[in-house]
Design a protein around this motif. Structure first.
Motif, mmCIF file in Angstrom:
data_model
loop_
_atom_site.group_PDB
_atom_site.id
_atom_site.type_symbol
_atom_site.label_atom_id
_atom_site.label_comp_id
_atom_site.label_asym_id
_atom_site.label_seq_id
_atom_site.Cartn_x
_atom_site.Cartn_y
_atom_site.Cartn_z
ATOM 1 N N ALA A 313 42.729 45.336 46.603
ATOM 2 C CA ALA A 313 41.972 45.444 44.813
ATOM 3 C C ALA A 313 40.611 45.130 45.012
ATOM 4 C CB ALA A 313 43.241 45.191 44.222
ATOM 5 N N GLN A 316 38.874 47.295 47.669
ATOM 6 C CA GLN A 316 38.830 48.666 46.426
ATOM 7 C C GLN A 316 38.225 48.911 45.493
ATOM 8 O OE1 GLN A 316 42.464 51.057 47.530
ATOM 9 N NE2 GLN A 316 42.841 49.968 48.920
ATOM 10 N N GLN A 317 37.551 47.379 44.829
ATOM 11 C CA GLN A 317 36.754 48.138 43.692
ATOM 12 C C GLN A 317 37.948 48.535 42.732
ATOM 13 O OE1 GLN A 317 33.375 47.092 43.579
ATOM 14 N NE2 GLN A 317 33.745 46.874 45.853
ATOM 15 N N ASN A 318 38.684 47.987 42.517
ATOM 16 C CA ASN A 318 39.647 47.844 41.710
ATOM 17 C C ASN A 318 39.955 46.506 41.547
ATOM 18 O OD1 ASN A 318 41.772 48.220 39.876
ATOM 19 N ND2 ASN A 318 43.589 48.814 41.317
ATOM 20 N N GLN A 320 40.145 45.769 37.735
ATOM 21 C CA GLN A 320 41.386 45.321 36.701
ATOM 22 C C GLN A 320 42.698 44.717 37.594
ATOM 23 O OE1 GLN A 320 41.251 47.881 33.046
ATOM 24 N NE2 GLN A 320 43.438 46.754 32.866
ATOM 25 N N GLY A 321 42.759 46.163 38.429
ATOM 26 C CA GLY A 321 43.923 45.303 39.188
ATOM 27 C C GLY A 321 43.680 44.009 40.137
ATOM 28 N N TYR A 353 35.817 41.064 36.446
ATOM 29 C CA TYR A 353 37.189 41.936 35.692
ATOM 30 C C TYR A 353 37.695 41.394 34.129
ATOM 31 C CZ TYR A 353 42.495 40.557 34.053
ATOM 32 O OH TYR A 353 43.203 41.025 33.152
ATOM 33 N N ALA A 356 35.448 44.650 33.083
ATOM 34 C CA ALA A 356 36.454 45.730 32.822
ATOM 35 C C ALA A 356 37.375 45.786 31.991
ATOM 36 C CB ALA A 356 36.590 45.628 34.758
ATOM 37 N N GLN A 360 37.730 49.110 28.819
ATOM 38 C CA GLN A 360 39.073 49.852 28.516
ATOM 39 C C GLN A 360 39.089 49.307 27.281
ATOM 40 O OE1 GLN A 360 40.798 51.714 30.215
ATOM 41 N NE2 GLN A 360 41.334 51.988 28.277
#
Length: 441
Positions: A313, A316-318, A320-321, A353, A356, A360
């Motif tokens: 994750a 893939q620059q995710n 938060q995941g 994290y 981000a 949100q």
């Protein structure tokens, strides 16, 4: 050479020793070598698979399945244990037969404890017809035959056990005992004999031994009558003074011998039953330990899966995941290399994290999505309580108030007042506290 490499070499050497013993059907010796190999290195799946095959050959199907399941959990890919398990699991009738074998064998043990040897023998014959490789079944059946004095039948069962496992100490000990008892029995079964010179002959009539001259002839009627009278007189005297006391003494002696033999037999049987019970308890403990090892191995594997998922994750620059996933990774279950990767990834993910998640959550708060805002803000506050100069706490208190959770709202309003006194947000928080029934101290 480091300690880890030495351990692997010792484990492999013991595996090779077990393999050689298995080739000559010394299955008991092979089991000992393979168990030692696994004590040095539990991840030796070759040794574990071979141990399962030997257990299967000896009729211990439950032990074999346990070893193969643990082997597959340690090495999911390209593992022969998959094929072994699939062949057994695809055969429903075989699984049912295994289950019935275990139940019937346990029932036979219960019959032994209840001194119902006939029922135990019948039950064991059924067990061995369903599972002809069960060595301990032949051993127990042989013991029961020896109890009944049927030593030839006992030897027959023990030879079948030796054909399966020629190195089993218990089987060899039982066979030696059966041979000794058979020799004692056959040495006392001579019913008639003749002296060396052929002057007399002996034969048995019922329980009496009759001795007479080999070439005896009765030549006259008078001598016959005289001999008859003399014989009767002598017979009465012998009966009175020799035979009757001798018979009584013999009966008493035989009764004492029978009592001693019965006591010895009972003691031996109790010892054997207790030994078999201990073997069952040992096997049950081994199964529990192996199940525990399998469960621990699954936890470790799941933990590494979560770490890889978090790393993927992040790549893939995710962010938060990645942060959500790495929070569920237990660093205590990681090895040295895994721990280093975890620490590095956690450091990189942590700052991005939080940012981000806060962004949100702030967006959810402004959009009046208060439950969603609470979820994100709680994560931020847990990592850094005073994040963004206290705005995370303030928005969290506001969101709780909007959802009707008064207690949590008061909790975070109070934190705002304590951490940022004199600010407009602190004054507003105190105002809400007063409205919610918690006045300023």
């Amino acid at each position: 050479m480091d300690s880890y490499t030495k351990i692997i070499r010792v484990s492999n050497a013991l595996y090779n020793d077990g393999l050689e013993k298995a080739k000559i059907r010394d299955l008991s010796g092979a089991i000992q070598s393979l168990q030692k190999s696994l004590r040095y290195y539990k991840g030796n799946t070759q040794a574990r698979n071979l141990l399962g095959l030997i257990y299967y050959e000896m009729g211990e199907v439950a032990d074999a399945l346990s070893e193969w399941v643990l082997s597959r959990s340690l090495k999911p890919e390209n593992n022969p244990a998959d094929q072994y398990l699939e062949e057994i699991q695809s055969n429903r009738s075989q699984l049912g037969s295994v289950n019935q074998t275990i139940k019937k064998y346990n029932q036979a043990l219960l019959y032994c404890q209840q001194d119902s040897k006939d029922l135990a023998i019948i039950q064991l014959k059924k067990v061995l017809s369903m599972n002809p490789g069960l060595v301990k079944g032949y051993q127990l059946l042989a013991l029961l035959y020896m109890e009944e004095g049927q030593y030839e039948l006992a030897k027959k069962e023990l030879r079948r056990a030796i054909e399966i496992d020629n190195g089993n100490i218990t089987t060899l000990r039982y066979l030696r005992e059966a041979n000794l008892r058979l020799q004692r029995e056959t040495s006392g079964e001579k019913d008639g004999r003749r002296d060396k010179g052929g002057k007399t002959a002996a034969y048995r009539s019922g329980n009496e031994t009759i001795i007479q001259p080999a070439n005896y002839k009765d030549n006259s009627a008078v001598m016959t009558v005289l001999n008859l009278v003399i014989g009767v007189a002598i017979g009465v005297l012998i009966t009175s003074f020799l035979v009757i006391p001798g018979v009584k003494q013999k009966a008493v002696s035989e009764a004492k011998k029978a009592e001693l033999a019965a006591n010895d037999s009972l003691t031996t049987r109790n010892q054997e039953v207790k030994s078999l019970e201990n073997q069952i308890k040992t096997l049950e403990n081994q199964i529990k330990e192996q199940e525990g090892d399998s469960e621990n191995a699954k936890k470790v594997a799941d933990n590494y899966d979560k770490l890889l998922e978090a790393y993927d994750a992040f790549a893939q620059q995710n962010i938060q995941g990645a942060g959500d996933t790495i929070a569920n990774v237990d660093s205590k279950l990681l090895g040295n290399k895994g721990k280093a990767i975890y620490d590095n990834l956690n450091t990189q993910v942590n700052e991005q994290y939080i940012s981000a998640v806060y962004a949100q959550a702030e967006q959810d708060y402004n959009g009046h999505k208060y439950p969603e805002a609470i979820t994100g803000l709680e994560k931020v506050v847990q990592v850094e309580e005073d994040y963004n100069d206290g705005y995370a706490i303030y928005y969290l208190a506001q969101s709780y108030r909007q959802t009707g959770d008064v207690e949590n709202a008061k909790k975070y309003y109070q934190k705002m007042v304590e951490l940022h006194p004199g600010t407009a947000r602190a004054r507003k928080s105190q105002q809400y506290l007063n409205e919610l029934g918690q006045p300023q101290p």
